[in-house]
Structure formats: C-alpha cells, structure tokens
Scaffold this motif. Structure first.
Motif, PDB file in Angstrom:
ATOM      1  N   SER A  33     -31.990  12.179  15.599  1.00  0.00           N
ATOM      2  CA  SER A  33     -31.497  12.342  16.972  1.00  0.00           C
ATOM      3  C   SER A  33     -32.333  13.312  17.791  1.00  0.00           C
ATOM      4  CB  SER A  33     -30.045  12.819  16.959  1.00  0.00           C
ATOM      5  OG  SER A  33     -29.945  14.164  16.526  1.00  0.00           O
ATOM      6  N   LEU A  37     -32.658  12.583  21.698  1.00  0.00           N
ATOM      7  CA  LEU A  37     -31.957  13.441  22.653  1.00  0.00           C
ATOM      8  C   LEU A  37     -32.917  14.059  23.660  1.00  0.00           C
ATOM      9  CD1 LEU A  37     -29.427  15.202  20.242  1.00  0.00           C
ATOM     10  CD2 LEU A  37     -28.881  13.593  22.081  1.00  0.00           C
ATOM     11  N   GLN A  41     -32.124  12.962  27.526  1.00  0.00           N
ATOM     12  CA  GLN A  41     -31.201  13.887  28.169  1.00  0.00           C
ATOM     13  C   GLN A  41     -31.537  14.165  29.644  1.00  0.00           C
ATOM     14  OE1 GLN A  41     -31.087  17.859  26.616  1.00  0.00           O
ATOM     15  NE2 GLN A  41     -33.308  18.011  26.389  1.00  0.00           N
ATOM     16  N   ARG A  45     -25.920  11.485  30.689  1.00  0.00           N
ATOM     17  CA  ARG A  45     -24.955  12.452  30.163  1.00  0.00           C
ATOM     18  C   ARG A  45     -24.580  11.929  28.779  1.00  0.00           C
ATOM     19  NH1 ARG A  45     -23.234  15.758  34.329  1.00  0.00           N
ATOM     20  NH2 ARG A  45     -23.678  14.945  36.418  1.00  0.00           N
ATOM     21  N   ILE A  46     -25.155  12.537  27.764  1.00  0.00           N
ATOM     22  CA  ILE A  46     -25.057  11.996  26.402  1.00  0.00           C
ATOM     23  C   ILE A  46     -23.929  12.641  25.613  1.00  0.00           C
ATOM     24  CG2 ILE A  46     -26.270  11.632  24.219  1.00  0.00           C
ATOM     25  CD1 ILE A  46     -28.906  11.902  25.777  1.00  0.00           C
ATOM     26  N   THR A  47     -23.185  11.802  24.922  1.00  0.00           N
ATOM     27  CA  THR A  47     -22.280  12.266  23.878  1.00  0.00           C
ATOM     28  C   THR A  47     -22.759  11.644  22.574  1.00  0.00           C
ATOM     29  OG1 THR A  47     -20.360  12.467  25.358  1.00  0.00           O
ATOM     30  CG2 THR A  47     -19.918  12.284  22.988  1.00  0.00           C
ATOM     31  N   VAL A  48     -23.045  12.479  21.604  1.00  0.00           N
ATOM     32  CA  VAL A  48     -23.468  11.993  20.296  1.00  0.00           C
ATOM     33  C   VAL A  48     -22.227  11.611  19.488  1.00  0.00           C
ATOM     34  CG1 VAL A  48     -24.467  12.686  18.084  1.00  0.00           C
ATOM     35  CG2 VAL A  48     -25.629  13.271  20.218  1.00  0.00           C
ATOM     36  N   ILE A  72     -27.361  20.204  18.318  1.00  0.00           N
ATOM     37  CA  ILE A  72     -26.869  20.048  19.685  1.00  0.00           C
ATOM     38  C   ILE A  72     -26.583  21.413  20.309  1.00  0.00           C
ATOM     39  CG2 ILE A  72     -24.920  19.188  21.055  1.00  0.00           C
ATOM     40  CD1 ILE A  72     -24.877  16.777  19.159  1.00  0.00           C
ATOM     41  N   ASN A  76     -28.459  22.684  23.703  1.00  0.00           N
ATOM     42  CA  ASN A  76     -27.684  23.077  24.874  1.00  0.00           C
ATOM     43  C   ASN A  76     -28.003  24.503  25.309  1.00  0.00           C
ATOM     44  OD1 ASN A  76     -26.290  20.685  25.421  1.00  0.00           O
ATOM     45  ND2 ASN A  76     -24.618  21.179  24.016  1.00  0.00           N
ATOM     46  N   ILE A  94     -25.220  18.145  26.315  1.00  0.00           N
ATOM     47  CA  ILE A  94     -24.969  17.119  25.299  1.00  0.00           C
ATOM     48  C   ILE A  94     -23.636  17.403  24.620  1.00  0.00           C
ATOM     49  CG2 ILE A  94     -25.816  16.053  23.172  1.00  0.00           C
ATOM     50  CD1 ILE A  94     -28.628  17.188  24.004  1.00  0.00           C
TER      51      ILE A  94
END
Length: 218
Positions: A33, A37, A41, A45-48, A72, A76, A94
């Motif tokens: 990832s 990412l 990014q 707007r990413i949610t893993v 993450i 961030n 994230i």
C-alpha cells in the motif's frame, strides 16, 4: 487486445474529476500500500480497507494489520508537517477500516482447490472474496470508487484482478478504479518506501498453501 490498465488509470486522474472523491482501497499489506497511497492521495480521499481472511495464522494477520495502521499514521503525520510548512502538493488524510478476520470464509471459498498451484484458480476465488467485500462495503458506505493494492505485485495477475474488480463493480453498482500499480517502477518504489518506513515485509501472500509452497523452495 491487451488492456493497459495503468494508462486507463492515468487517463482518469488527468481528467481531475476524481479530485476529492472517496476511494475505498483494499490493501493486502503495508508494503504494497505504501506506493499506492503516495500515488493516489493527491487525488482521492482514501480509506484503506484491510480485509484479508486468506491469512491463515492469526498472529501473522494481526502483525500485518498493525503495520498497516502504523504506516497510515506515519503518512498522515508527514502530511500535516508538509502542510504546516506549505510544501508539496495538497493531499488528503488517509483513513483505515479493518475488516472482520474470518479465515473460515477463505477456506470455504477455495474448497476443492487446495491442490491448485499458486497463481491458479484458487487465487481467483481468493481475489473474488476480497474484492466482492470491498465493492459491497464501498457501495454501502457511499464511496465513489474502489480498487486494490494487489496489482502492484509482480506475482499477481493484474488483468485477472481488473476483470474481477470490474465485475464486482457492476454487481454492486460502484465504480472500480483500474490499475496495474507495478508499472512505471511502482513495485520498486514500494520496496524503497518499505525501507524508508522500516516496514515488515512478508515473503508469502498469507495463506497456508502459499506458505507451504514457499517452504518447499527454501
């Protein structure tokens, strides 16, 4: 005609219609990832979504899940620092969701395929299990797109993953983001980022079958 999935992705991003839209990104592990990412990014707007019932050992599953969350957190924090200094392109924070750990779901999905070689029909069923749950959740939670980090691996069949992702997107009414993240040195960059963040990098996909094959050649 062969599809160039990475070119399709780049075309989508160049249109800038995705800027700020929500992407549910299925992730197999932190190392895979890392590059995905960093690459996406700026646009989403990413949610893993860490959902990997194929990982047989609970200890291994928890170790990979913890490493995903740690990565993450680091990314961030880096984002906050860059914005404070006014450097770099604007990126979005994230998020992360951990799916339910249900190894029994994996064994049920691959029942009768235990003797298949790595990369064969058993893997197709495993990919389908994980991508279907990602598509279902993306639709349920109002995401704009979903995709997976799995295409970054040279050992994974990117055309098959895109085929399954597209089919699941159509089934659940959610757009699948095509990709072949290994292209343009994506896999190499993921290795570099893994070193930079000192990430735990496993040497098998996680299931007992791939582990057995790995041990045979060691």
């Amino acid at each position: 005609m062969n599809h160039n999935y990475q070119k399709e992705l780049e075309s989508i991003l160049q249109q800038e219609k995705t800027r700020g839209q929500r992407l549910l990104l299925h992730s197999c592990c932190a190392p895979c990832s890392s590059y995905v990412l960093s690459y996406l990014q700026h646009d989403f707007r990413i949610t893993v979504f860490y959902f990997n019932p194929n990982i047989t050992q609970a200890e291994e599953y928890e170790r990979r899940a913890a490493e995903q969350a740690r990565l993450i957190g680091i990314m961030n924090e880096e984002r906050k620092e860059e914005q404070t200094r006014g450097k770099g392109r604007e990126t979005f924070p994230i998020g992360i969701w951990q799916g339910e750990y249900r190894p029994e779901a994996f064994f049920e999905a691959v029942r009768g395929l235990e003797q298949c070689p790595e990369g064969g029909e058993r893997c197709r069923h495993c990919f389908s299990l994980r991508l279907e749950e990602t598509a279902r959740l993306a639709r349920e939670q109002g995401f704009d797109y979903f995709t997976t980090t799995l295409t970054i691996s040279p050992l994974k069949n990117a055309p098959l993953l895109n085929e399954i992702g597209q089919a699941m997107g159509e089934r659940y009414g959610i757009a699948f983001l095509p990709s072949d993240f290994k292209k343009k040195d994506g896999f190499k960059k993921s290795i570099e980022l893994s070193r930079r963040y000192d990430l735990y990098r496993q040497d098998y996909c996680g299931c007992v079958f791939s582990r057995t094959e790995r041990e045979k050649v060691m």
